[in-house]
Design a protein around this motif. Sequence first.
Motif, PDB file in Angstrom:
ATOM      1  N   HIS A  53       0.836  -1.210   0.000  1.00 16.85           N
ATOM      2  CA  HIS A  53       0.000   0.000   0.000  1.00 16.85           C
ATOM      3  C   HIS A  53       0.867   1.255   0.000  1.00 16.85           C
ATOM      4  O   HIS A  53       0.519   2.255  -0.635  1.00 16.85           O
ATOM      5  N   LEU A  57       1.164   4.252  -2.946  1.00 16.06           N
ATOM      6  CA  LEU A  57       0.744   5.596  -2.494  1.00 16.06           C
ATOM      7  C   LEU A  57      -0.708   5.595  -1.989  1.00 16.06           C
ATOM      8  O   LEU A  57      -1.408   6.598  -2.074  1.00 16.06           O
ATOM      9  N   LEU A  58      -1.146   4.437  -1.515  1.00 17.61           N
ATOM     10  CA  LEU A  58      -2.493   4.361  -0.937  1.00 17.61           C
ATOM     11  C   LEU A  58      -2.458   4.766   0.531  1.00 17.61           C
ATOM     12  O   LEU A  58      -3.491   5.011   1.141  1.00 17.61           O
ATOM     13  N   ARG A  85      -1.112   7.986  -9.008  1.00 24.00           N
ATOM     14  CA  ARG A  85      -1.797   6.693  -8.973  1.00 24.00           C
ATOM     15  C   ARG A  85      -2.539   6.450 -10.277  1.00 24.00           C
ATOM     16  O   ARG A  85      -2.534   5.362 -10.825  1.00 24.00           O
ATOM     17  N   ASN A  86      -3.166   7.529 -10.767  1.00 19.65           N
ATOM     18  CA  ASN A  86      -3.981   7.398 -11.965  1.00 19.65           C
ATOM     19  C   ASN A  86      -3.140   7.087 -13.204  1.00 19.65           C
ATOM     20  O   ASN A  86      -3.512   6.254 -14.021  1.00 19.65           O
ATOM     21  N   SER A  88       0.251   6.122 -13.383  1.00 23.64           N
ATOM     22  CA  SER A  88       1.409   5.223 -13.374  1.00 23.64           C
ATOM     23  C   SER A  88       1.223   3.923 -12.614  1.00 23.64           C
ATOM     24  O   SER A  88       2.055   3.038 -12.717  1.00 23.64           O
ATOM     25  N   PHE A  91      -3.832  -1.268  -9.575  1.00 26.90           N
ATOM     26  CA  PHE A  91      -3.965  -2.117  -8.381  1.00 26.90           C
ATOM     27  C   PHE A  91      -4.873  -3.308  -8.659  1.00 26.90           C
ATOM     28  O   PHE A  91      -5.894  -3.167  -9.345  1.00 26.90           O
ATOM     29  N   PHE A  93      -6.703  -6.099  -6.101  1.00 29.72           N
ATOM     30  CA  PHE A  93      -6.875  -6.427  -4.679  1.00 29.72           C
ATOM     31  C   PHE A  93      -7.364  -7.866  -4.518  1.00 29.72           C
ATOM     32  O   PHE A  93      -8.014  -8.414  -5.420  1.00 29.72           O
ATOM     33  N   HIS A  97     -12.690  -5.661  -5.043  1.00 27.02           N
ATOM     34  CA  HIS A  97     -13.142  -4.269  -4.887  1.00 27.02           C
ATOM     35  C   HIS A  97     -13.741  -3.702  -6.172  1.00 27.02           C
ATOM     36  O   HIS A  97     -13.414  -2.600  -6.597  1.00 27.02           O
ATOM     37  N   ARG A 158      -9.344  -3.497 -15.138  1.00 30.75           N
ATOM     38  CA  ARG A 158      -9.420  -2.134 -14.595  1.00 30.75           C
ATOM     39  C   ARG A 158      -8.013  -1.616 -14.266  1.00 30.75           C
ATOM     40  O   ARG A 158      -7.695  -0.460 -14.505  1.00 30.75           O
ATOM     41  N   ALA A 159      -7.165  -2.516 -13.754  1.00 30.64           N
ATOM     42  CA  ALA A 159      -5.826  -2.091 -13.356  1.00 30.64           C
ATOM     43  C   ALA A 159      -4.955  -1.752 -14.559  1.00 30.64           C
ATOM     44  O   ALA A 159      -4.074  -0.899 -14.478  1.00 30.64           O
ATOM     45  N   VAL A 161      -6.145  -0.868 -17.728  1.00 34.45           N
ATOM     46  CA  VAL A 161      -6.800  -0.089 -18.792  1.00 34.45           C
ATOM     47  C   VAL A 161      -6.056   1.226 -19.073  1.00 34.45           C
ATOM     48  O   VAL A 161      -6.011   1.691 -20.209  1.00 34.45           O
ATOM     49  N   PRO A 164      -0.653   1.358 -16.934  1.00 34.84           N
ATOM     50  CA  PRO A 164       0.287   1.851 -15.915  1.00 34.84           C
ATOM     51  C   PRO A 164       1.646   1.173 -16.059  1.00 34.84           C
ATOM     52  O   PRO A 164       1.738   0.070 -16.587  1.00 34.84           O
ATOM     53  N   VAL A 166       3.473   0.491 -13.433  1.00 37.13           N
ATOM     54  CA  VAL A 166       3.629  -0.349 -12.246  1.00 37.13           C
ATOM     55  C   VAL A 166       2.284  -0.991 -11.927  1.00 37.13           C
ATOM     56  O   VAL A 166       1.253  -0.310 -11.924  1.00 37.13           O
TER      57      VAL A 166
END
Lengths: 225, 432
Positions: A53, A57-58, A85-86, A88, A91, A93, A97, A158-159, A161, A164, A166
């Motif tokens: 996390h 950067l969460l 976060r957006n 680069s 995530f 889980f 989520h 979703r991660a 799309v 990113p 990373v």
Amino acid sequence: MSVPMIRLDNVEKVYRTDRIETVALSGVNLDIEEGEFVSIMGPSGCGKSTLMHLMGLLDAPSKGTISLGGAAVTDASDKALARLRNESIGFVFQSFHLIPDLSVLDNVEIPLLYRKAGASERRKAAEAALERVGLSARKHHFPSQLSGGQQQRVAIARAIVGKPRVLLADEPTGNLDSQMGDEIMAILQDLNTREKTTLVMVTHDPRQAEKTARTIRMFDGRRVN
Amino acid sequence: MANAIAPRIPAQAGIQLKEKSMLINYLKLSLKILGRRKFFTFVSLFGIGFTLLVLTLAAAILDHIFSSYPPETRGDRTLVVDNVRMQGKDSMSTGPGGYALYDRYMRGIPGVERMSILSQPETVISYWKGARLKSLIKRTDADFFRILDFEFIEGGPFGEADVSEARFVAVINETTRAKFFGAGPALGQAIEADGQTFKVVGVVPDVPIFRLMATGDIYVPTTTAKSDEYKARLRGGFFALFLLRDKGAVESVQQEFKVRLGKIDLPPQFDRIYAVPETFFASFARLFIGDFQAEDAGGRLLAILLTAAALFMILPAVNLVNLNVSRALERASEIGVRRAFGASASDLLLQFLFENVVLSVVGGLLALVSSAALLALLNRSDLVPYAHFSLNWRIAAWGFAFALAFGVISGVWPAWRLSRLTPIQALAGGVK
């Protein structure tokens, strides 16, 4: 010498309540190079997820410095972190989520919504991401209509799309049977080899950890290897 | 801060969206989420819509009773006496005053421009072309039509000469004209009421039943009464209207009225008489409160009405707040996901704001449409004679503003609290 994609320098994370102080991470130093596929292993409560996390950067460290691409991000503003976060980081889980009120396609589009992308551009990218994880046929379904494996594939779509650099996956196969888990791992490996996406995965499963290039072991909030 | 890692697709690349398109995105998202959460949407819409509906209906009815409405257009400088109490050691007499009280003792009060004495509306029967017609008759004088602002549809009012010479002339309302003469004109025609025949000299619009002073079907000179007995009475059957020269004269007129009451020769069984000229609203308020000697009855009634409205709104508001707060908390994980994928706290606030504004606006519109429909239905029905209820836009706007404020604050405030948490705290269900 190349700059590491992620660098943690003497990072500490302490959770404080009125009475108790819990040290989740202590003195963690870690470099992850661009394009690496790294797994993090350790017993429950050892700080694996907390570490991930912080990398994503969460959450913010209590002490120490986190750098991405050579620049320290520890003191960045909320907006700057949101943008990082957006653009680069992606995530995945353990518990997926997904947003139950939105269709599969709408769930996958979420990162692009905050990139101010146009509707048709978003749709195209989301469809491509779903194609990549083999779920095009389910794009108009809702999360509750999918199996666990399918939900995790939507979460991966979703991660990725927003393409990113990373991808952080917190026990992505933890809630799945071994066959589903292997399928998810195959997708992650493919992302790493074909697109050079830097991948960090927290796992309990040594079989899945073996498939990564390097394993970082944690114990009691400290790195032990 | 510039992005530390060069992104593959930077946020500002690709097709750039204007802010307007972002707002459309939020709107679409709101509709999607509200459409998917049908039960929550229904309960919220019902709460907002029903509360506003009742509030606007109550406002329309109160407006109809109290606001400046023809013929009571000079309400700010018109005083009315509709109740008189005579009290003695063993006796008490309460009700409308008598003709003599006003005629003998109250004429020529300084500050009063005109005074009219009018009877309580009384039901009379007419036998007309084989039909039995029921009407409310009001016996009054020429000043009645000068104090009240009737818009004559036909003819005009009767004058002083008609009253002093006891001419059998009548002003009738539209409904009475229709009952007696159908669609045709009534002027100059004769009508029969309570065994007396009157010549119609004027036709006026219907006055709602709530306007006790002005309402009536047939208005005739007081002097056409079957007996002169009324002229000697201190109590019974009559009201008085006072048109003041200036609205500032209220207190002095009330004071003079009180002084004159003290000079009245009362029947032996009574030793005190009490009455007070007051505004239409205060007079209604005294009747409503039921306390004949209440000081500032108007203020008390207003306080009661406002408290009732506030209490009526508080319960659904608290429910709505509760519903919104639990709904926002339920969506903590969604907030965490959106934060993780790049939403800033302000992006999330805007999204929740949109959802709640959409919900409140739809609820408000539903309430307005259903209020208008219900009022039209009430107007058409015979439930309230001669009612012309109309929507009070000011009250509707206030109610709508309250609903919007409650909806927005209760929906956005918990979302704001959650958006302040780190994404991981929100993902964990909003636990700090």
